[in-house]
Design a protein around this motif. Structure first.
Motif, short mmCIF file in Angstrom:
data_model
loop_
_atom_site.label_atom_id
_atom_site.label_comp_id
_atom_site.label_asym_id
_atom_site.label_seq_id
_atom_site.Cartn_x
_atom_site.Cartn_y
_atom_site.Cartn_z
N ILE A 1 -7.88 -1.65 -2.32
CA ILE A 1 -7.30 -1.45 -0.99
C ILE A 1 -6.58 -0.10 -0.92
O ILE A 1 -6.68 0.61 0.08
CB ILE A 1 -6.36 -2.62 -0.65
CG1 ILE A 1 -7.19 -3.86 -0.35
CG2 ILE A 1 -5.44 -2.27 0.53
CD1 ILE A 1 -6.39 -5.13 -0.20
N GLU A 2 -5.89 0.25 -1.98
CA GLU A 2 -5.24 1.58 -2.02
C GLU A 2 -6.28 2.68 -1.91
O GLU A 2 -6.07 3.69 -1.21
CB GLU A 2 -4.44 1.73 -3.31
CG GLU A 2 -3.57 2.98 -3.37
CD GLU A 2 -2.31 2.90 -2.52
OE1 GLU A 2 -1.91 3.96 -1.98
OE2 GLU A 2 -1.73 1.81 -2.38
N THR B 1 -4.68 -5.35 6.43
CA THR B 1 -4.62 -3.89 6.39
C THR B 1 -5.70 -3.23 7.26
O THR B 1 -5.81 -2.00 7.28
CB THR B 1 -4.77 -3.38 4.94
OG1 THR B 1 -5.98 -3.91 4.38
CG2 THR B 1 -3.58 -3.80 4.08
N VAL C 1 0.87 -1.18 0.00
CA VAL C 1 0.00 0.00 0.00
C VAL C 1 0.90 1.22 0.00
O VAL C 1 1.83 1.32 0.80
CB VAL C 1 -0.93 0.01 1.22
CG1 VAL C 1 -1.85 1.22 1.18
CG2 VAL C 1 -1.75 -1.28 1.28
N GLY D 1 -1.72 6.57 2.77
CA GLY D 1 -2.94 6.53 3.56
C GLY D 1 -2.76 5.74 4.85
O GLY D 1 -1.64 5.47 5.30
N LYS D 2 -3.88 5.33 5.45
CA LYS D 2 -3.83 4.72 6.78
C LYS D 2 -3.19 3.34 6.79
O LYS D 2 -2.75 2.88 7.85
CB LYS D 2 -5.23 4.68 7.39
CG LYS D 2 -6.28 3.99 6.56
CD LYS D 2 -7.66 4.25 7.17
CE LYS D 2 -8.76 3.68 6.30
NZ LYS D 2 -10.10 4.00 6.85
N ALA D 3 -3.13 2.68 5.64
CA ALA D 3 -2.44 1.38 5.56
C ALA D 3 -1.09 1.49 4.87
O ALA D 3 -0.55 0.50 4.39
CB ALA D 3 -3.33 0.37 4.83
N ARG D 4 -0.55 2.67 4.84
CA ARG D 4 0.70 2.95 4.12
C ARG D 4 1.82 1.97 4.49
O ARG D 4 2.02 1.66 5.65
CB ARG D 4 1.14 4.37 4.44
CG ARG D 4 2.41 4.81 3.72
CD ARG D 4 2.80 6.21 4.13
NE ARG D 4 4.01 6.66 3.45
CZ ARG D 4 4.64 7.79 3.74
NH1 ARG D 4 4.17 8.60 4.67
NH2 ARG D 4 5.72 8.13 3.07
N LEU E 1 -8.88 -3.15 6.82
CA LEU E 1 -9.85 -2.45 5.99
C LEU E 1 -11.05 -3.34 5.65
O LEU E 1 -11.91 -2.94 4.87
CB LEU E 1 -9.18 -1.98 4.69
CG LEU E 1 -8.06 -0.96 4.85
CD1 LEU E 1 -7.30 -0.77 3.54
CD2 LEU E 1 -8.62 0.38 5.34
N SER F 1 -7.44 2.85 1.68
CA SER F 1 -6.39 3.43 2.51
C SER F 1 -6.34 4.94 2.38
O SER F 1 -6.06 5.65 3.35
CB SER F 1 -5.03 2.82 2.13
OG SER F 1 -3.99 3.36 2.90
N ARG F 2 -6.66 5.43 1.20
CA ARG F 2 -6.58 6.87 0.93
C ARG F 2 -7.88 7.61 1.18
O ARG F 2 -7.98 8.79 0.86
CB ARG F 2 -6.13 7.09 -0.51
CG ARG F 2 -4.69 6.67 -0.79
CD ARG F 2 -4.36 6.84 -2.25
NE ARG F 2 -3.02 6.38 -2.59
CZ ARG F 2 -2.05 7.17 -3.08
NH1 ARG F 2 -2.28 8.45 -3.29
NH2 ARG F 2 -0.87 6.67 -3.38
N ASP G 1 -5.31 -4.98 -4.77
CA ASP G 1 -4.43 -3.88 -4.38
C ASP G 1 -4.96 -2.51 -4.77
O ASP G 1 -4.73 -1.53 -4.05
CB ASP G 1 -3.02 -4.09 -4.94
CG ASP G 1 -2.96 -4.09 -6.45
OD1 ASP G 1 -3.78 -4.78 -7.08
OD2 ASP G 1 -2.07 -3.42 -7.00
#
Length: 204
Positions: A69-70, A99, A15, A18-21, A101, A73-74, A66
């Motif tokens: 999920i990105e 992650t 990732v 964001g929060k899962a960076r 999420l 995360s953002r 992916d």
């Protein structure tokens, strides 16, 4: 596309922001998925960075998940992932749990058109992303279904993004009633950004 006896493996995929960076992601072994490279993914999300907060995101032909999920995360509030490969869906679920999420996500194990039918009645997605196997016309099937059925989860604000081979033509997309907003080319593939081209005054 069916891939059998796949093994979930780690590759150099993560990732980006964001929060899962920086969390690493898994994919499945073999040719059943084609993960978008970090460099291309970063370029895509730099384009989308101002349009992700609190949106609903649909990831078709999702592979490892992916891209969706990105988006989560953002800042996307919800994402739906669709793939007809059981191992890929298992991989998506593992990546979502890892992650943190998974509470914002839903995974559909079926082909894309079946998923589109099952999603009828849902609220609009602001972004629909698809990365189908190249050269099989699967993106045309998706867009043809949407153009014919005008489902509840598409409106005049929905942005469609297709990852496709660099040499692939786009004439059929406009013939089906879509407007090409942008094409971002890379070395071997490209992202085509589309909107549904509605007659003036018509709503989906």
């Amino acid at each position: 596309m069916t891939v059998r006896h796949e093994k979930i493996i780690m590759i150099a995929m993560r990732v980006i922001a964001g929060k899962a960076r920086r969390l690493p992601l898994k994919t499945i072994e073999g040719d059943g998925t084609r993960p978008t490279t970090d460099r291309i993914k970063e370029t895509l999300f730099n384009i989308l960075q101002n349009d992700l907060y609190d949106i609903r995101f649909l990831d078709l032909f999702a592979g490892s998940g992916d891209i969706g999920i990105e988006a989560l995360s953002r800042g996307a509030c919800q994402a739906c992932f669709v793939d007809n490969n059981r191992a890929a869906c298992d991989c998506i679920r593992r990546n979502l749990v890892f992650t943190h999420l998974d509470k914002q996500a839903e995974v559909f194990l079926c082909d894309a058109v079946t998923a589109l039918s099952r999603l009828e009645g849902r609220a609009p997605f602001q972004i629909i992303f698809m990365d189908p196997p190249y050269g099989k016309g699967l993106e045309d099937q998706v867009l043809s279904y949407i153009a014919a059925h005008r489902p509840s989860y598409v409106d005049e604000q929905t942005l469609f993004i297709i990852e496709m081979a660099l040499e692939a033509g786009t004439d059929l997309l406009t013939e089906m009633g879509y407007e090409i907003l942008r094409v971002k080319e890379y070395k071997t593939n490209k992202h085509v950004f589309l909107a549904m081209n509605l007659p003036e005054g018509e709503q989906v």
